[in-house]
Design an enzyme around this catalytic site. Sequence first.
Site, PDB file in Angstrom:
ATOM      1  N   SER A 135       7.756  38.607  -2.544  1.00  0.00           N
ATOM      2  CA  SER A 135       6.981  37.403  -3.476  1.00  0.00           C
ATOM      3  C   SER A 135       8.271  36.491  -3.470  1.00  0.00           C
ATOM      4  CB  SER A 135       7.306  38.778  -4.854  1.00  0.00           C
ATOM      5  OG  SER A 135       7.170  36.975  -6.403  1.00  0.00           O
ATOM      6  N   TYR A 148      12.442  41.109 -13.092  1.00  0.00           N
ATOM      7  CA  TYR A 148      11.607  40.901 -11.684  1.00  0.00           C
ATOM      8  C   TYR A 148      12.572  39.548 -11.073  1.00  0.00           C
ATOM      9  CZ  TYR A 148       7.042  39.564  -8.539  1.00  0.00           C
ATOM     10  OH  TYR A 148       6.443  40.206  -7.414  1.00  0.00           O
ATOM     11  N   LYS A 152      13.545  40.685  -6.921  1.00  0.00           N
ATOM     12  CA  LYS A 152      13.048  40.099  -5.838  1.00  0.00           C
ATOM     13  C   LYS A 152      14.285  39.170  -4.783  1.00  0.00           C
ATOM     14  CE  LYS A 152       9.559  41.740  -5.680  1.00  0.00           C
ATOM     15  NZ  LYS A 152       9.226  42.914  -4.725  1.00  0.00           N
TER      16      LYS A 152
END
Length: 260
Positions: A135, A148, A152
């Site tokens: 991502s 998140y 990531k």
Amino acid sequence: MPVRDKGVVVTGAGHGIGRALATRLAAGGARVVVNDLDAEAAIRVAEEIGGYAAPGDAAGEQGVAALVEAARGHLGGIDVWFGNAGIEPGHGLRATEEEWAATHEVNVMAHVRAARLLMPGWVERGTGRFVVTASAAGLLTMIGSAAYSVSKHACVAFAEWLSLTYRHHGVVVQAICPQGVQTRMLDNAGPLQELLSHDAAITPEDVAEATWQGLHGDRFLILPHARVAEYYAHRATDTDRWLNGMNKLQRRLEDQGALR
């Protein structure tokens, strides 16, 4: 062709980007093992593409080991690993200890555990490919989701470490870093959908095609949204200006009641 007749595993392949990757890889001649926690989805995708379903956990130590064993049993050997499964709990600092731990397990440790099992064999034979779906949040950040964003970033950092450690042994490591993609994660983003779709929300098939093209060049970063490269460079060369810009977006979303 980079995957023709190769044994390939795609985790989180029952839906979204994972499904599109599995479909594109099978169309390119790969022998694909389809993994997903959603067993029905994994079986359905495997049937659609002529692959092999290996549903189950792809993050925990036992789950990863079982998946690798099942894939090797079916394929005879694993040539390419797509660590695509991921979760996004949201909630900022309100995310619970359990949500932080689960996000780290799926978005980071799943890759570590797979690499532990795959790298020795790949180094011995001098070839292998390890691809993570990281991502753009792993290069930039994601407003509203601390767990998140952090996981990531760690995902990209681990992939970088693998690349610099094993590339002279013939192992290719790549990180797919899209922005907004038309998946369930975007559907569940609520008021953040507009922000995540700033440079147009593309389809999972678009990500899969960009990845397919990326497999031919072996470059570390696969960027389905071309402007992410510009943002990444801007962030690195003028970090405070970039943070100020992101903070403006944060304040705008707060004023709109999008972040609570």
